[in-house]
Design a protein around this motif. Sequence first.
Motif, PDB file in Angstrom:
ATOM      1  N   GLN A 155       0.451  -1.063   0.077  1.00 31.59           N
ATOM      2  CA  GLN A 155       0.421  -0.316   0.130  1.00 31.59           C
ATOM      3  C   GLN A 155       1.015   0.966   0.000  1.00 31.59           C
ATOM      4  N   PRO A 156       1.558   1.593   0.649  1.00 33.99           N
ATOM      5  CA  PRO A 156       3.076   2.991   0.904  1.00 33.99           C
ATOM      6  C   PRO A 156       3.351   2.691  -0.940  1.00 33.99           C
ATOM      7  N   HIS A 157       3.422   1.467  -1.221  1.00 33.92           N
ATOM      8  CA  HIS A 157       4.358   2.226  -2.552  1.00 33.92           C
ATOM      9  C   HIS A 157       3.501   2.240  -3.330  1.00 33.92           C
ATOM     10  N   ASN A 158       2.454   1.951  -3.961  1.00 32.81           N
ATOM     11  CA  ASN A 158       0.539   2.115  -4.484  1.00 32.81           C
ATOM     12  C   ASN A 158       0.822   4.018  -4.473  1.00 32.81           C
ATOM     13  N   LEU A 159       0.675   4.110  -3.037  1.00 31.72           N
ATOM     14  CA  LEU A 159      -0.254   5.458  -2.686  1.00 31.72           C
ATOM     15  C   LEU A 159       0.677   6.867  -2.922  1.00 31.72           C
ATOM     16  N   ALA A 160       2.502   6.215  -3.109  1.00 32.87           N
ATOM     17  CA  ALA A 160       3.785   6.984  -3.258  1.00 32.87           C
ATOM     18  C   ALA A 160       3.438   7.316  -4.980  1.00 32.87           C
ATOM     19  N   ALA A 161       3.340   5.945  -5.815  1.00 29.71           N
ATOM     20  CA  ALA A 161       2.555   5.869  -7.115  1.00 29.71           C
ATOM     21  C   ALA A 161       1.330   7.664  -7.222  1.00 29.71           C
ATOM     22  N   VAL A 162       0.688   7.563  -6.370  1.00 32.50           N
ATOM     23  CA  VAL A 162       0.061   8.422  -6.399  1.00 32.50           C
ATOM     24  C   VAL A 162      -0.141   9.854  -6.430  1.00 32.50           C
ATOM     25  N   ASP A 163       0.977  10.304  -5.593  1.00 29.33           N
ATOM     26  CA  ASP A 163       1.265  11.186  -4.912  1.00 29.33           C
ATOM     27  C   ASP A 163       2.554  11.985  -6.197  1.00 29.33           C
ATOM     28  N   ALA A 164       3.534  11.024  -6.292  1.00 24.33           N
ATOM     29  CA  ALA A 164       4.668  11.414  -7.807  1.00 24.33           C
ATOM     30  C   ALA A 164       4.032  12.092  -8.861  1.00 24.33           C
ATOM     31  N   VAL A 165       2.520  10.972  -9.406  1.00 23.63           N
ATOM     32  CA  VAL A 165       1.792  11.747 -10.671  1.00 23.63           C
ATOM     33  C   VAL A 165       1.020  13.211  -9.984  1.00 23.63           C
ATOM     34  N   ALA A 166       0.789  13.271  -8.959  1.00 21.54           N
ATOM     35  CA  ALA A 166       0.169  14.230  -8.485  1.00 21.54           C
ATOM     36  C   ALA A 166       0.967  15.697  -8.317  1.00 21.54           C
ATOM     37  N   ARG A 167       2.504  15.272  -7.751  1.00 23.96           N
ATOM     38  CA  ARG A 167       3.263  16.669  -8.212  1.00 23.96           C
ATOM     39  C   ARG A 167       3.427  16.036  -9.899  1.00 23.96           C
ATOM     40  N   ALA A 168       4.047  15.123 -10.445  1.00 21.69           N
ATOM     41  CA  ALA A 168       4.411  15.551 -12.373  1.00 21.69           C
ATOM     42  C   ALA A 168       2.775  16.374 -12.476  1.00 21.69           C
ATOM     43  N   TRP A 169       1.981  15.971 -12.579  1.00 21.18           N
ATOM     44  CA  TRP A 169       1.098  16.406 -13.610  1.00 21.18           C
ATOM     45  C   TRP A 169      -0.193  16.918 -12.114  1.00 21.18           C
ATOM     46  N   PRO A 170       0.036  18.016 -11.850  1.00 25.64           N
ATOM     47  CA  PRO A 170      -1.598  18.602 -11.229  1.00 25.64           C
ATOM     48  C   PRO A 170      -2.673  18.578 -12.347  1.00 25.64           C
ATOM     49  N   GLY A 171      -4.504  17.633 -10.999  1.00 25.10           N
ATOM     50  CA  GLY A 171      -5.032  17.835 -12.012  1.00 25.10           C
ATOM     51  C   GLY A 171      -5.232  16.964 -13.038  1.00 25.10           C
ATOM     52  N   LEU A 172      -4.694  15.683 -13.459  1.00 27.69           N
ATOM     53  CA  LEU A 172      -4.392  15.255 -14.228  1.00 27.69           C
ATOM     54  C   LEU A 172      -4.805  14.089 -13.742  1.00 27.69           C
ATOM     55  N   PRO A 173      -6.707  13.284 -14.334  1.00 34.16           N
ATOM     56  CA  PRO A 173      -7.218  12.539 -13.366  1.00 34.16           C
ATOM     57  C   PRO A 173      -6.540  11.077 -12.694  1.00 34.16           C
ATOM     58  N   GLN A 174      -6.652  10.496 -11.952  1.00 35.79           N
ATOM     59  CA  GLN A 174      -6.161   9.825 -11.615  1.00 35.79           C
ATOM     60  C   GLN A 174      -7.399   8.037 -10.940  1.00 35.79           C
ATOM     61  N   VAL A 175      -6.794   7.415 -10.877  1.00 33.76           N
ATOM     62  CA  VAL A 175      -8.486   5.789 -10.552  1.00 33.76           C
ATOM     63  C   VAL A 175      -7.628   4.902 -10.267  1.00 33.76           C
ATOM     64  N   ALA A 176      -8.096   4.251  -9.092  1.00 36.56           N
ATOM     65  CA  ALA A 176      -7.938   3.390  -7.639  1.00 36.56           C
ATOM     66  C   ALA A 176      -8.416   2.229  -7.790  1.00 36.56           C
ATOM     67  N   CYS A 177      -8.072   1.258  -8.526  1.00 36.83           N
ATOM     68  CA  CYS A 177      -8.760   0.262  -8.530  1.00 36.83           C
ATOM     69  C   CYS A 177      -8.037  -1.164  -7.704  1.00 36.83           C
ATOM     70  N   PHE A 178      -8.681  -1.894  -6.973  1.00 37.80           N
ATOM     71  CA  PHE A 178      -8.514  -2.338  -5.606  1.00 37.80           C
ATOM     72  C   PHE A 178      -8.351  -3.771  -6.289  1.00 37.80           C
ATOM     73  N   ASP A 179      -7.149  -4.080  -5.157  1.00 35.32           N
ATOM     74  CA  ASP A 179      -7.081  -6.398  -5.354  1.00 35.32           C
ATOM     75  C   ASP A 179      -8.336  -6.648  -4.668  1.00 35.32           C
ATOM     76  N   THR A 180      -9.198  -5.997  -3.746  1.00 36.52           N
ATOM     77  CA  THR A 180     -10.267  -6.613  -2.463  1.00 36.52           C
ATOM     78  C   THR A 180     -11.124  -6.457  -3.101  1.00 36.52           C
ATOM     79  N   ALA A 181     -11.258  -5.968  -4.136  1.00 41.05           N
ATOM     80  CA  ALA A 181     -12.892  -5.619  -5.005  1.00 41.05           C
ATOM     81  C   ALA A 181     -13.210  -7.100  -5.451  1.00 41.05           C
ATOM     82  N   PHE A 182     -12.625  -7.856  -6.276  1.00 42.82           N
ATOM     83  CA  PHE A 182     -12.751  -8.959  -6.877  1.00 42.82           C
ATOM     84  C   PHE A 182     -13.833  -9.829  -5.637  1.00 42.82           C
ATOM     85  N   HIS A 183     -13.363 -10.177  -4.697  1.00 44.50           N
ATOM     86  CA  HIS A 183     -13.487 -10.789  -3.558  1.00 44.50           C
ATOM     87  C   HIS A 183     -15.187 -10.543  -3.213  1.00 44.50           C
TER      88      HIS A 183
END
Length: 386
Positions: A121-149
């Motif tokens: 989870q920390p690595h997943n969220l670090a990637a979200v933060d990195a994208v927000a810094r690189a491209w503020p305002g670019l839409p980001q979507v989360a998909c969950f490993d738990t959802a299928f179950h």
Amino acid sequence: MTAAILVLNAGSSSLKFALYEPGELALLCRGTIAAIGGETDLKVTGPEQALLGGQRPPAHANHEAATSWLLGLVGEIRDLHLVAVGHRVVHGGSRFSSPTVINATVLAEFRDLIPLAPGHQPHNLAAVDAVARAWPGLPQVACFDTAFHRTMPRLAQLYPLPRDLVDGGMVRYGFHGLSYEYIADVLPDHAGERANGRVVVAHLGHGASLCGMRNRRSIATSMGFTALDGIMMGTRSGAIDPGIILHLIQARGMATDEVADLLYARSGLLGVSGISDDVRILEASDDPRAAEALDLFAYRVVREIGSLVAALGGLDVLVFTAGVGEHSAGLRDRIAQGLAWTGLTLDHGCNARSEVRISDAPSKVDAFVIPANEELPIARAARDLA
């Protein structure tokens, strides 16, 4: 100018990524930054692999540095316009059961779930933060490993714990759901009508789990409240007697952080063999400890598949996927031998070549090797929600 969706799939020691055209989700390229923290390496495939190929990540980069480097590389691609970024987020808890557009509120909720998936989870969220810094305002979507179950029956999700804990969210969530979602989507192409029958999918990689499906929906799975449960893995113990944890704390005087490190980072194939967490290294070794580690891994997989077969009421199809499942013919053979009682028999030539169908004609169970593709379901969700 080419529009594109970027998919980021941050694992415990790697960063997978892909670029898709947003219309028909045609793949431009996909790749992996492997061995993060060590001698990092970049591998890129796909029709437009030249977009990102030929580069080398900084050595010994951590996840944050590797992600920032990759985003810089993507940002330099001429005439490429990103319209959205999709992320794998390992744990969605009890609230998130479908892909979600990321905002500050949901991001804070994702951070609250870090203790349930500390290796991912920390690595997943670090990637979200990195994208927000690189491209503020670019839409980001989360998909969950738990959802299928979340389709599992209530009894399959319950633990025999006090009801207030269960009502507070202490249930079996399951993981690797994006991998299972992809297999469920493509399985009819290989298994026909049997795809809707009693299916067990073995996602065997550095992290490993199993999923029992009926009508291509999750009925039961090996991982639970956290990604530590279930079969043994590269460095994770999988399911053990919980009394061992109490003993380590109460009798051995170990701190909780020490126990967590033991169970997450020093157990599994690495702990049993004392050699490596890499199946390729263990298979090449003549050390009896390596053979015992591989035998134990296969034994634990077979036992857990037996549990899923009981939940499903039989077995029609077995699918191997992920790195070990796709590439280790030896472990697939070990597992198939342990499942001979189901009527499964392999075509040893097909298995040795890692062909798609590896069961032989007389086999009562169809067995397949299907490469994992967690990125495509993420790209689809990012296209639909962004």
